[in-house]
Design a protein around this motif. Structure first.
Motif, PDB file in Angstrom:
ATOM      1  N   ASN A  32     -10.769  -2.634   6.388  1.00 21.32           N
ATOM      2  CA  ASN A  32      -9.900  -2.186   5.300  1.00 21.32           C
ATOM      3  C   ASN A  32      -8.446  -2.336   5.725  1.00 21.32           C
TER       4      ASN A  32
ATOM      5  N   LEU B  40       0.830  -1.206   0.000  1.00 21.23           N
ATOM      6  CA  LEU B  40       0.000   0.000   0.000  1.00 21.23           C
ATOM      7  C   LEU B  40       0.862   1.253   0.000  1.00 21.23           C
ATOM      8  N   ALA B  41       0.328   2.319  -0.560  1.00 17.95           N
ATOM      9  CA  ALA B  41       0.943   3.646  -0.414  1.00 17.95           C
ATOM     10  C   ALA B  41       0.338   4.282   0.842  1.00 17.95           C
TER      11      ALA B  41
ATOM     12  N   GLU C 155      -3.406   5.062   1.335  1.00 17.00           N
ATOM     13  CA  GLU C 155      -4.203   4.175   0.487  1.00 17.00           C
ATOM     14  C   GLU C 155      -4.999   3.202   1.354  1.00 17.00           C
ATOM     15  N   SER C 156      -6.202   2.901   0.887  1.00 13.99           N
ATOM     16  CA  SER C 156      -7.085   2.001   1.613  1.00 13.99           C
ATOM     17  C   SER C 156      -7.639   0.958   0.658  1.00 13.99           C
ATOM     18  N   ARG C 157      -7.621  -0.304   1.073  1.00 16.10           N
ATOM     19  CA  ARG C 157      -8.202  -1.400   0.286  1.00 16.10           C
ATOM     20  C   ARG C 157      -9.127  -2.217   1.163  1.00 16.10           C
TER      21      ARG C 157
ATOM     22  N   THR D 144      -5.467  -0.012   5.510  1.00 19.14           N
ATOM     23  CA  THR D 144      -5.220   1.410   5.263  1.00 19.14           C
ATOM     24  C   THR D 144      -3.880   1.765   5.880  1.00 19.14           C
TER      25      THR D 144
END
Length: 161
Positions: free
Chosen positions: A49, A35-36, A39-41, A51
């Protein structure tokens, strides 16, 4: 006093702390690689998430906006708390797992976050739980260790001997 009467202390439980530090640092490594920052997935839609966040404060970002003094304060506090818990492990009989396990779990969590503060100047957080629009503050495995260790200590204190 002859040595055969000495009971082994609980310092061997530090192995649990070391394992938890390794797990926490590994999960943070994975999160940074995937992740950056910011950023959230979604992991479990509507609840969880991944994050990636930088936490310069303490739990729940407490004092995150305070001056630069907090960096060394939290590192020092981590060493003081860990030192006290190691001392208590030294005084605890090895078989007293209800005391030793929570201490070891807390030590692992505290020292892993101290490692982040030394290396990076902040703690890496990445677990974002939420329900609807309400988000729990983003946390990491080390934070979970601290909370679980404290909960185990409280549970043990109410159980008695």
């Amino acid at each position: 006093m002859e040595t055969s009467r000495l009971k082994p202390n609980a310092l061997a439980w530090i192995a649990v702390s070391i394992a938890l530090i390794a797990i926490d640092q590994w999960t943070k490594f994975l999160a940074v690689g995937a992740l950056a920052f910011g950023e959230s997935r979604a992991f479990i839609a509507g609840f969880w998430n991944w994050t990636l966040a930088q936490n310069t404060g303490a739990a729940f970002s407490f004092l995150a906006d305070a001056g630069p003094w907090k960096h060394w304060f939290f590192i020092g506090l981590g060493f003081v708390v860990s030192g006290m818990l190691v001392t208590w492990l030294w005084r605890t009989p090895r078989a007293d797992w209800r005391t030793a396990l929570p201490f070891a779990v807390i030590i692992g969590g505290v020292l892993s976050n101290v490692i982040d503060r030394f290396r990076l100047g902040y703690v890496i957080d990445f677990v974002d739980w939420y329900v609807g629009g309400h988000h729990w503050p983003i946390f990491n495995v080390a934070d979970s260790c601290i909370m679980v260790g404290v909960a185990l200590l409280l549970w043990g204190s109410f159980r008695g001997k």
